[in-house]
Design a protein around this motif. Structure first.
Motif, PDB file in Angstrom:
ATOM      1  N   LEU A 204      36.073  48.394  34.917  1.00  0.00           N
ATOM      2  CA  LEU A 204      35.913  48.680  35.941  1.00  0.00           C
ATOM      3  C   LEU A 204      34.491  48.620  36.596  1.00  0.00           C
ATOM      4  O   LEU A 204      33.510  48.395  37.435  1.00  0.00           O
ATOM      5  CB  LEU A 204      35.037  50.794  35.701  1.00  0.00           C
ATOM      6  CG  LEU A 204      36.925  51.175  35.570  1.00  0.00           C
ATOM      7  CD1 LEU A 204      36.583  52.319  35.392  1.00  0.00           C
ATOM      8  CD2 LEU A 204      37.227  51.177  36.918  1.00  0.00           C
ATOM      9  N   VAL A 205      33.015  47.261  35.634  1.00  0.00           N
ATOM     10  CA  VAL A 205      31.779  48.354  35.772  1.00  0.00           C
ATOM     11  C   VAL A 205      31.361  46.415  35.613  1.00  0.00           C
ATOM     12  O   VAL A 205      30.708  45.698  35.565  1.00  0.00           O
ATOM     13  CB  VAL A 205      30.358  48.307  35.185  1.00  0.00           C
ATOM     14  CG1 VAL A 205      31.215  50.333  34.910  1.00  0.00           C
ATOM     15  CG2 VAL A 205      30.557  48.059  33.761  1.00  0.00           C
ATOM     16  N   ILE A 206      32.354  45.745  35.165  1.00  0.00           N
ATOM     17  CA  ILE A 206      32.795  44.405  35.134  1.00  0.00           C
ATOM     18  C   ILE A 206      33.256  43.454  36.485  1.00  0.00           C
ATOM     19  O   ILE A 206      32.527  42.740  37.263  1.00  0.00           O
ATOM     20  CB  ILE A 206      32.726  43.475  34.513  1.00  0.00           C
ATOM     21  CG1 ILE A 206      31.951  44.094  32.872  1.00  0.00           C
ATOM     22  CG2 ILE A 206      32.656  41.942  33.935  1.00  0.00           C
ATOM     23  CD1 ILE A 206      31.835  43.291  30.990  1.00  0.00           C
ATOM     24  N   LEU A 207      33.951  43.891  36.400  1.00  0.00           N
ATOM     25  CA  LEU A 207      35.924  43.311  37.597  1.00  0.00           C
ATOM     26  C   LEU A 207      35.638  43.368  38.404  1.00  0.00           C
ATOM     27  O   LEU A 207      34.766  43.016  39.435  1.00  0.00           O
ATOM     28  CB  LEU A 207      36.188  42.901  36.768  1.00  0.00           C
ATOM     29  CG  LEU A 207      37.567  42.715  35.582  1.00  0.00           C
ATOM     30  CD1 LEU A 207      38.765  42.640  34.961  1.00  0.00           C
ATOM     31  CD2 LEU A 207      36.443  40.838  36.073  1.00  0.00           C
ATOM     32  N   PHE A 214      32.063  38.324  45.679  1.00  0.00           N
ATOM     33  CA  PHE A 214      32.836  37.518  45.968  1.00  0.00           C
ATOM     34  C   PHE A 214      33.331  37.101  46.954  1.00  0.00           C
ATOM     35  O   PHE A 214      33.924  36.521  47.460  1.00  0.00           O
ATOM     36  CB  PHE A 214      33.838  37.195  44.851  1.00  0.00           C
ATOM     37  CG  PHE A 214      32.685  36.295  43.831  1.00  0.00           C
ATOM     38  CD1 PHE A 214      31.982  35.223  43.795  1.00  0.00           C
ATOM     39  CD2 PHE A 214      32.997  36.655  42.022  1.00  0.00           C
ATOM     40  CE1 PHE A 214      31.367  34.291  42.795  1.00  0.00           C
ATOM     41  CE2 PHE A 214      32.251  36.078  40.966  1.00  0.00           C
ATOM     42  CZ  PHE A 214      31.163  34.621  41.449  1.00  0.00           C
ATOM     43  N   MET A 215      33.671  38.831  47.519  1.00  0.00           N
ATOM     44  CA  MET A 215      34.890  39.083  48.676  1.00  0.00           C
ATOM     45  C   MET A 215      33.632  38.590  49.431  1.00  0.00           C
ATOM     46  O   MET A 215      33.633  38.087  50.325  1.00  0.00           O
ATOM     47  CB  MET A 215      35.301  40.547  48.274  1.00  0.00           C
ATOM     48  CG  MET A 215      36.285  40.329  47.788  1.00  0.00           C
ATOM     49  SD  MET A 215      37.276  42.334  48.163  1.00  0.00           S
ATOM     50  CE  MET A 215      37.170  42.669  49.696  1.00  0.00           C
ATOM     51  N   SER A 216      32.396  39.441  49.062  1.00  0.00           N
ATOM     52  CA  SER A 216      30.991  39.552  50.168  1.00  0.00           C
ATOM     53  C   SER A 216      31.164  37.796  50.167  1.00  0.00           C
ATOM     54  O   SER A 216      30.404  37.458  52.098  1.00  0.00           O
ATOM     55  CB  SER A 216      29.849  39.811  49.691  1.00  0.00           C
ATOM     56  OG  SER A 216      30.024  41.487  49.156  1.00  0.00           O
ATOM     57  N   GLY A 252      29.381  35.800  34.166  1.00  0.00           N
ATOM     58  CA  GLY A 252      30.206  34.963  32.883  1.00  0.00           C
ATOM     59  C   GLY A 252      30.285  35.203  32.172  1.00  0.00           C
ATOM     60  O   GLY A 252      31.358  35.509  31.577  1.00  0.00           O
ATOM     61  N   CYS A 253      28.847  35.697  32.034  1.00  0.00           N
ATOM     62  CA  CYS A 253      28.324  36.005  30.272  1.00  0.00           C
ATOM     63  C   CYS A 253      29.341  37.286  29.953  1.00  0.00           C
ATOM     64  O   CYS A 253      29.808  37.138  28.529  1.00  0.00           O
ATOM     65  CB  CYS A 253      27.228  36.509  30.236  1.00  0.00           C
ATOM     66  SG  CYS A 253      25.968  33.817  29.828  1.00  0.00           S
ATOM     67  N   ALA A 254      28.998  38.124  30.885  1.00  0.00           N
ATOM     68  CA  ALA A 254      29.677  39.322  30.720  1.00  0.00           C
ATOM     69  C   ALA A 254      31.483  39.611  30.401  1.00  0.00           C
ATOM     70  O   ALA A 254      31.677  40.087  29.291  1.00  0.00           O
ATOM     71  CB  ALA A 254      29.162  40.758  31.544  1.00  0.00           C
ATOM     72  N   SER A 255      31.615  38.548  30.938  1.00  0.00           N
ATOM     73  CA  SER A 255      33.740  38.749  31.395  1.00  0.00           C
ATOM     74  C   SER A 255      33.203  37.804  29.430  1.00  0.00           C
ATOM     75  O   SER A 255      34.276  38.773  28.778  1.00  0.00           O
ATOM     76  CB  SER A 255      34.078  37.916  31.827  1.00  0.00           C
ATOM     77  OG  SER A 255      33.274  38.468  33.301  1.00  0.00           O
ATOM     78  N   ILE A 256      32.899  36.876  29.570  1.00  0.00           N
ATOM     79  CA  ILE A 256      33.344  36.284  28.208  1.00  0.00           C
ATOM     80  C   ILE A 256      33.021  37.271  27.289  1.00  0.00           C
ATOM     81  O   ILE A 256      34.037  37.398  25.961  1.00  0.00           O
ATOM     82  CB  ILE A 256      32.838  35.010  27.509  1.00  0.00           C
ATOM     83  CG1 ILE A 256      32.867  34.234  28.868  1.00  0.00           C
ATOM     84  CG2 ILE A 256      32.518  34.426  26.338  1.00  0.00           C
ATOM     85  CD1 ILE A 256      32.085  32.455  28.561  1.00  0.00           C
ATOM     86  N   ALA A 257      32.157  37.892  26.976  1.00  0.00           N
ATOM     87  CA  ALA A 257      31.897  39.146  25.732  1.00  0.00           C
ATOM     88  C   ALA A 257      32.757  39.875  25.776  1.00  0.00           C
ATOM     89  O   ALA A 257      33.097  40.742  24.416  1.00  0.00           O
ATOM     90  CB  ALA A 257      30.591  39.309  25.854  1.00  0.00           C
ATOM     91  N   TYR A 258      32.903  40.761  26.915  1.00  0.00           N
ATOM     92  CA  TYR A 258      34.346  42.155  26.785  1.00  0.00           C
ATOM     93  C   TYR A 258      35.667  41.491  27.255  1.00  0.00           C
ATOM     94  O   TYR A 258      35.992  42.045  26.809  1.00  0.00           O
ATOM     95  CB  TYR A 258      33.399  42.823  27.926  1.00  0.00           C
ATOM     96  CG  TYR A 258      32.301  43.624  27.327  1.00  0.00           C
ATOM     97  CD1 TYR A 258      32.252  44.468  26.094  1.00  0.00           C
ATOM     98  CD2 TYR A 258      30.583  42.901  27.325  1.00  0.00           C
ATOM     99  CE1 TYR A 258      30.975  44.589  25.924  1.00  0.00           C
ATOM    100  CE2 TYR A 258      29.636  43.375  27.222  1.00  0.00           C
ATOM    101  CZ  TYR A 258      29.860  44.461  26.401  1.00  0.00           C
ATOM    102  OH  TYR A 258      28.262  44.711  25.452  1.00  0.00           O
ATOM    103  N   PHE A 259      35.953  40.239  27.761  1.00  0.00           N
ATOM    104  CA  PHE A 259      37.219  40.482  27.396  1.00  0.00           C
ATOM    105  C   PHE A 259      37.900  39.280  27.004  1.00  0.00           C
ATOM    106  O   PHE A 259      39.406  38.545  27.004  1.00  0.00           O
ATOM    107  CB  PHE A 259      37.340  39.574  29.604  1.00  0.00           C
ATOM    108  CG  PHE A 259      36.648  41.233  30.370  1.00  0.00           C
ATOM    109  CD1 PHE A 259      37.728  42.226  30.171  1.00  0.00           C
ATOM    110  CD2 PHE A 259      36.629  41.262  31.011  1.00  0.00           C
ATOM    111  CE1 PHE A 259      36.713  43.434  30.968  1.00  0.00           C
ATOM    112  CE2 PHE A 259      36.072  41.507  32.199  1.00  0.00           C
ATOM    113  CZ  PHE A 259      36.409  42.917  31.842  1.00  0.00           C
TER     114      PHE A 259
END
Length: 319
Positions: A204-207, A214-216, A252-259
Protein backbone atom coordinates in the motif's frame (compact mmCIF):
# COMPACT_ATOMS: atom_id res chain seq x y z
CA UNK A 1 -2.60 -17.70 20.08
CA UNK A 2 -2.08 -17.88 23.80
CA UNK A 3 0.86 -16.01 25.13
CA UNK A 4 1.88 -18.71 27.65
CA UNK A 5 4.45 -18.36 30.43
CA UNK A 6 7.09 -16.36 28.59
CA UNK A 7 9.95 -14.53 30.27
CA UNK A 8 9.21 -10.81 30.23
CA UNK A 9 11.58 -8.84 28.01
CA UNK A 10 11.98 -5.20 29.03
CA UNK A 11 14.79 -4.10 26.72
CA UNK A 12 16.65 -4.96 23.52
CA UNK A 13 20.32 -4.82 22.53
CA UNK A 14 21.35 -4.08 18.94
CA UNK A 15 23.99 -6.37 17.43
CA UNK A 16 24.60 -3.64 14.90
CA UNK A 17 27.77 -4.08 12.86
CA UNK A 18 29.38 -6.61 15.20
CA UNK A 19 30.39 -8.80 12.24
CA UNK A 20 32.46 -5.84 10.97
CA UNK A 21 34.07 -5.21 14.35
CA UNK A 22 37.58 -4.66 12.93
CA UNK A 23 36.22 -1.92 10.63
CA UNK A 24 34.16 -0.21 13.35
CA UNK A 25 36.22 3.02 13.40
CA UNK A 26 36.20 3.29 9.60
CA UNK A 27 32.42 2.80 9.51
CA UNK A 28 31.96 5.41 12.26
CA UNK A 29 33.96 8.01 10.31
CA UNK A 30 32.20 7.23 7.01
CA UNK A 31 28.68 7.28 8.49
CA UNK A 32 29.36 10.38 10.57
CA UNK A 33 30.64 12.21 7.48
CA UNK A 34 27.61 11.16 5.43
CA UNK A 35 25.28 12.17 8.27
CA UNK A 36 26.83 15.62 8.63
CA UNK A 37 26.63 16.16 4.86
CA UNK A 38 22.97 15.05 4.92
CA UNK A 39 22.12 17.48 7.73
CA UNK A 40 24.04 20.34 6.13
CA UNK A 41 22.54 19.70 2.70
CA UNK A 42 18.94 19.49 3.88
CA UNK A 43 19.29 22.53 6.16
CA UNK A 44 20.83 24.43 3.22
CA UNK A 45 17.90 23.52 0.95
CA UNK A 46 15.33 24.55 3.58
CA UNK A 47 17.16 27.83 4.22
CA UNK A 48 17.52 28.74 0.54
CA UNK A 49 13.85 27.99 -0.19
CA UNK A 50 12.73 29.95 2.86
CA UNK A 51 14.88 33.01 2.06
CA UNK A 52 14.60 33.20 -1.74
CA UNK A 53 11.19 34.47 -2.89
CA UNK A 54 11.79 33.02 -6.39
CA UNK A 55 11.46 29.57 -4.83
CA UNK A 56 8.16 30.22 -3.04
CA UNK A 57 6.28 27.84 -5.34
CA UNK A 58 4.47 24.52 -4.72
CA UNK A 59 7.37 22.50 -6.13
CA UNK A 60 9.85 23.96 -3.64
CA UNK A 61 7.35 23.93 -0.80
CA UNK A 62 7.19 20.13 -1.22
CA UNK A 63 10.99 19.94 -1.54
CA UNK A 64 11.49 21.92 1.67
CA UNK A 65 8.98 19.69 3.49
CA UNK A 66 10.76 16.58 2.16
CA UNK A 67 14.11 17.95 3.38
CA UNK A 68 12.65 18.55 6.85
CA UNK A 69 11.17 15.04 6.90
CA UNK A 70 14.47 13.48 5.76
CA UNK A 71 16.33 15.39 8.50
CA UNK A 72 14.02 14.03 11.21
CA UNK A 73 14.15 10.56 9.60
CA UNK A 74 17.94 10.35 9.93
CA UNK A 75 17.81 11.88 13.41
CA UNK A 76 15.63 8.98 14.58
CA UNK A 77 18.14 6.33 13.48
CA UNK A 78 21.68 7.54 12.80
CA UNK A 79 22.83 9.06 16.15
CA UNK A 80 22.16 5.81 18.06
CA UNK A 81 23.88 3.84 15.30
CA UNK A 82 26.94 6.11 15.56
CA UNK A 83 26.96 5.73 19.34
CA UNK A 84 26.97 1.95 18.92
CA UNK A 85 29.90 2.14 16.48
CA UNK A 86 31.73 4.38 18.97
CA UNK A 87 31.48 1.59 21.57
CA UNK A 88 28.51 2.98 23.53
CA UNK A 89 26.37 -0.14 23.05
CA UNK A 90 23.53 0.56 25.42
CA UNK A 91 20.25 -1.37 25.50
CA UNK A 92 17.02 0.25 24.36
CA UNK A 93 13.82 -0.17 26.35
CA UNK A 94 10.71 -1.71 24.82
CA UNK A 95 9.05 1.72 24.91
CA UNK A 96 12.13 3.31 23.32
CA UNK A 97 12.17 0.68 20.59
CA UNK A 98 8.46 1.18 19.90
CA UNK A 99 8.99 4.96 19.74
CA UNK A 100 11.90 4.64 17.32
CA UNK A 101 9.91 2.26 15.10
CA UNK A 102 6.87 4.56 15.21
CA UNK A 103 8.80 7.64 14.03
CA UNK A 104 10.81 5.64 11.49
CA UNK A 105 7.64 4.25 9.85
CA UNK A 106 5.79 7.59 10.03
CA UNK A 107 8.60 9.55 8.38
CA UNK A 108 9.44 6.85 5.82
CA UNK A 109 5.81 6.70 4.64
CA UNK A 110 5.54 10.49 4.77
CA UNK A 111 8.54 10.68 2.40
CA UNK A 112 6.92 8.19 -0.02
CA UNK A 113 3.72 10.21 -0.27
CA UNK A 114 5.55 13.55 -0.44
CA UNK A 115 7.37 12.25 -3.53
CA UNK A 116 3.96 11.29 -4.94
CA UNK A 117 2.66 14.82 -4.26
CA UNK A 118 5.73 16.23 -6.02
CA UNK A 119 4.99 13.97 -9.00
CA UNK A 120 1.41 15.28 -9.12
CA UNK A 121 2.74 18.84 -8.95
CA UNK A 122 5.00 18.20 -11.98
CA UNK A 123 2.09 16.57 -13.83
CA UNK A 124 -0.14 19.63 -13.32
CA UNK A 125 2.69 22.06 -14.19
CA UNK A 126 3.43 20.38 -17.53
CA UNK A 127 0.11 18.82 -18.57
CA UNK A 128 -2.22 21.59 -17.34
CA UNK A 129 -0.06 24.75 -17.07
CA UNK A 130 -2.89 27.26 -17.58
CA UNK A 131 -4.71 26.06 -14.46
CA UNK A 132 -1.56 25.32 -12.42
CA UNK A 133 -1.92 28.20 -9.93
CA UNK A 134 -5.59 27.34 -9.38
CA UNK A 135 -5.10 23.59 -8.94
CA UNK A 136 -1.91 23.81 -6.87
CA UNK A 137 -3.11 26.50 -4.45
CA UNK A 138 -1.54 26.94 -1.01
CA UNK A 139 -4.53 25.17 0.52
CA UNK A 140 -4.17 22.13 -1.76
CA UNK A 141 -0.42 21.93 -1.09
CA UNK A 142 -1.02 22.04 2.67
CA UNK A 143 -3.70 19.35 2.36
CA UNK A 144 -1.35 17.08 0.39
CA UNK A 145 1.40 17.46 3.02
CA UNK A 146 -1.06 16.87 5.89
CA UNK A 147 -2.45 13.86 4.04
CA UNK A 148 1.03 12.34 3.62
CA UNK A 149 1.76 12.83 7.32
CA UNK A 150 -1.65 11.48 8.39
CA UNK A 151 -1.19 8.29 6.35
CA UNK A 152 2.25 7.83 7.93
CA UNK A 153 0.87 8.28 11.45
CA UNK A 154 -2.07 5.90 10.88
CA UNK A 155 0.06 3.15 9.35
CA UNK A 156 2.75 3.54 12.03
CA UNK A 157 0.21 3.19 14.84
CA UNK A 158 -1.24 0.05 13.21
CA UNK A 159 2.14 -1.56 12.56
CA UNK A 160 3.73 -0.73 15.93
CA UNK A 161 0.64 -1.90 17.84
CA UNK A 162 0.71 -5.22 15.96
CA UNK A 163 4.44 -5.76 16.58
CA UNK A 164 4.51 -4.83 20.27
CA UNK A 165 1.51 -6.97 21.14
CA UNK A 166 3.78 -9.96 20.45
CA UNK A 167 5.52 -11.69 23.38
CA UNK A 168 9.32 -11.58 23.05
CA UNK A 169 11.72 -14.33 24.15
CA UNK A 170 15.04 -12.88 22.95
CA UNK A 171 16.74 -9.53 23.45
CA UNK A 172 19.42 -9.37 20.72
CA UNK A 173 18.19 -7.44 17.66
CA UNK A 174 20.21 -8.46 14.59
CA UNK A 175 20.15 -4.91 13.26
CA UNK A 176 21.26 -1.37 14.12
CA UNK A 177 17.78 0.06 14.79
CA UNK A 178 14.25 -1.14 15.60
CA UNK A 179 13.15 -2.13 12.13
CA UNK A 180 9.96 -4.19 11.81
CA UNK A 181 11.21 -7.62 10.73
CA UNK A 182 14.29 -7.89 13.01
CA UNK A 183 12.10 -7.09 16.05
CA UNK A 184 9.32 -9.48 15.01
CA UNK A 185 11.88 -12.31 14.74
CA UNK A 186 12.42 -12.08 18.52
CA UNK A 187 8.83 -13.17 19.19
CA UNK A 188 8.05 -16.43 21.01
CA UNK A 189 5.06 -17.21 18.78
CA UNK A 190 4.32 -17.67 15.10
CA UNK A 191 4.46 -14.29 13.29
CA UNK A 192 2.82 -15.29 10.00
CA UNK A 193 -0.13 -12.92 10.55
CA UNK A 194 2.26 -10.04 11.30
CA UNK A 195 4.33 -10.84 8.21
CA UNK A 196 1.20 -10.78 6.04
CA UNK A 197 0.17 -7.44 7.59
CA UNK A 198 3.66 -6.03 6.93
CA UNK A 199 3.52 -7.19 3.30
CA UNK A 200 0.06 -5.64 2.77
CA UNK A 201 1.20 -2.34 4.30
CA UNK A 202 4.38 -2.38 2.19
CA UNK A 203 2.33 -2.84 -0.98
CA UNK A 204 0.00 0.00 0.00
CA UNK A 205 2.67 2.53 0.97
CA UNK A 206 5.40 1.66 -1.55
CA UNK A 207 3.88 0.15 -4.69
CA UNK A 208 0.76 2.35 -4.88
CA UNK A 209 2.64 5.69 -4.58
CA UNK A 210 5.30 4.37 -6.98
CA UNK A 211 2.66 3.41 -9.57
CA UNK A 212 0.96 6.81 -9.20
CA UNK A 213 4.28 8.62 -9.73
CA UNK A 214 5.17 6.60 -12.81
CA UNK A 215 1.66 7.05 -14.24
CA UNK A 216 2.19 10.80 -13.82
CA UNK A 217 5.48 10.55 -15.70
CA UNK A 218 3.92 8.57 -18.55
CA UNK A 219 1.47 11.46 -19.03
CA UNK A 220 4.24 14.05 -18.52
CA UNK A 221 6.56 12.45 -21.10
CA UNK A 222 3.74 12.07 -23.65
CA UNK A 223 2.96 15.78 -23.21
CA UNK A 224 6.62 16.82 -23.48
CA UNK A 225 7.09 14.84 -26.72
CA UNK A 226 4.25 16.85 -28.27
CA UNK A 227 6.05 20.17 -27.58
CA UNK A 228 7.20 21.53 -30.95
CA UNK A 229 10.25 23.44 -29.69
CA UNK A 230 13.40 21.44 -28.86
CA UNK A 231 14.31 24.06 -26.25
CA UNK A 232 10.84 23.73 -24.69
CA UNK A 233 11.23 19.95 -24.48
CA UNK A 234 14.67 20.34 -22.91
CA UNK A 235 13.38 22.74 -20.24
CA UNK A 236 10.40 20.49 -19.46
CA UNK A 237 12.63 17.43 -19.06
CA UNK A 238 15.08 19.43 -16.90
CA UNK A 239 12.20 20.42 -14.59
CA UNK A 240 11.43 16.76 -13.88
CA UNK A 241 14.92 15.22 -13.95
CA UNK A 242 15.83 15.86 -10.31
CA UNK A 243 12.53 14.56 -8.94
CA UNK A 244 12.57 11.47 -11.15
CA UNK A 245 16.14 10.65 -10.07
CA UNK A 246 15.20 10.83 -6.37
CA UNK A 247 12.00 8.80 -6.99
CA UNK A 248 13.84 5.95 -8.73
CA UNK A 249 16.47 5.71 -5.99
CA UNK A 250 13.97 6.06 -3.12
CA UNK A 251 11.36 3.57 -4.33
CA UNK A 252 14.05 1.25 -5.69
CA UNK A 253 15.75 0.92 -2.28
CA UNK A 254 12.42 0.59 -0.44
CA UNK A 255 11.23 -2.14 -2.84
CA UNK A 256 14.43 -4.15 -2.44
CA UNK A 257 14.25 -3.82 1.36
CA UNK A 258 10.62 -4.87 1.83
CA UNK A 259 9.93 -7.17 -1.15
CA UNK A 260 13.16 -9.16 -1.06
CA UNK A 261 12.32 -12.89 -0.69
CA UNK A 262 12.72 -14.03 2.92
CA UNK A 263 14.73 -17.08 1.88
CA UNK A 264 17.45 -14.79 0.50
CA UNK A 265 17.76 -12.70 3.66
CA UNK A 266 21.10 -12.62 5.41
CA UNK A 267 21.96 -10.32 8.26
CA UNK A 268 24.83 -8.55 6.44
CA UNK A 269 22.79 -8.08 3.25
CA UNK A 270 19.83 -6.71 5.20
CA UNK A 271 22.05 -4.23 7.02
CA UNK A 272 23.67 -3.10 3.77
CA UNK A 273 20.23 -2.45 2.25
CA UNK A 274 19.12 -0.66 5.43
CA UNK A 275 22.21 1.57 5.38
CA UNK A 276 21.30 2.51 1.81
CA UNK A 277 17.82 3.78 2.68
CA UNK A 278 18.61 5.21 6.13
CA UNK A 279 21.97 6.90 5.50
CA UNK A 280 22.71 7.19 1.78
CA UNK A 281 19.27 7.90 0.26
CA UNK A 282 18.56 10.93 2.54
CA UNK A 283 21.89 12.40 1.36
CA UNK A 284 20.91 12.04 -2.31
CA UNK A 285 17.95 14.39 -1.89
CA UNK A 286 20.06 17.55 -1.25
CA UNK A 287 22.85 16.39 -3.60
CA UNK A 288 20.54 15.78 -6.57
CA UNK A 289 18.46 18.91 -6.03
CA UNK A 290 21.45 21.21 -5.62
CA UNK A 291 23.66 19.76 -8.38
CA UNK A 292 20.96 19.10 -11.00
CA UNK A 293 18.46 21.87 -10.29
CA UNK A 294 19.29 25.17 -11.99
CA UNK A 295 16.84 27.26 -9.93
CA UNK A 296 18.29 26.04 -6.63
CA UNK A 297 21.85 26.68 -7.86
CA UNK A 298 20.85 30.18 -9.01
CA UNK A 299 19.25 30.86 -5.62
CA UNK A 300 22.42 29.66 -3.89
CA UNK A 301 24.53 31.99 -6.05
CA UNK A 302 22.23 34.90 -5.22
CA UNK A 303 22.49 34.10 -1.49
CA UNK A 304 26.29 33.93 -1.69
CA UNK A 305 26.37 37.11 -3.77
CA UNK A 306 24.19 38.99 -1.27
CA UNK A 307 26.34 37.80 1.62
CA UNK A 308 29.52 38.88 -0.20
CA UNK A 309 27.99 42.29 -0.94
CA UNK A 310 27.00 42.73 2.71
CA UNK A 311 30.51 41.82 3.88
CA UNK A 312 31.98 44.27 1.35
CA UNK A 313 29.70 47.04 2.60
CA UNK A 314 30.68 46.34 6.21
CA UNK A 315 34.39 46.42 5.30
CA UNK A 316 33.98 49.78 3.51
CA UNK A 317 31.94 51.21 6.40
CA UNK A 318 34.61 50.20 8.95
CA UNK A 319 37.38 51.77 6.87
Amino acid sequence: MKRGNYTAVSEFVFLGFSSFHEHRLTLFVVFLTLYLFTLAGNVLIMSIISLDRHLHTPMYFFLSTLSASETLYTLVIVPRMLASLAGLRRPISLAGCATQMFFFITLAINNCFLLTAMGYDRYVAICNPLRYTVIMSKRVCAQLVCGACSIGLAVAMTQVSAVFRLPFCATLVAHFFCDIRPVMKLSCIDITVNEILTLIISVLVILIPMVLVFMSYVLIISTILRIASAEGRRKAFATCASHLTVVIIHYGCASIAYFKPKSENTRDEDQLISVTYTVITPLLNPVVYTLRNKEVKDALRRAIGNKTSCLGCLAIWHT
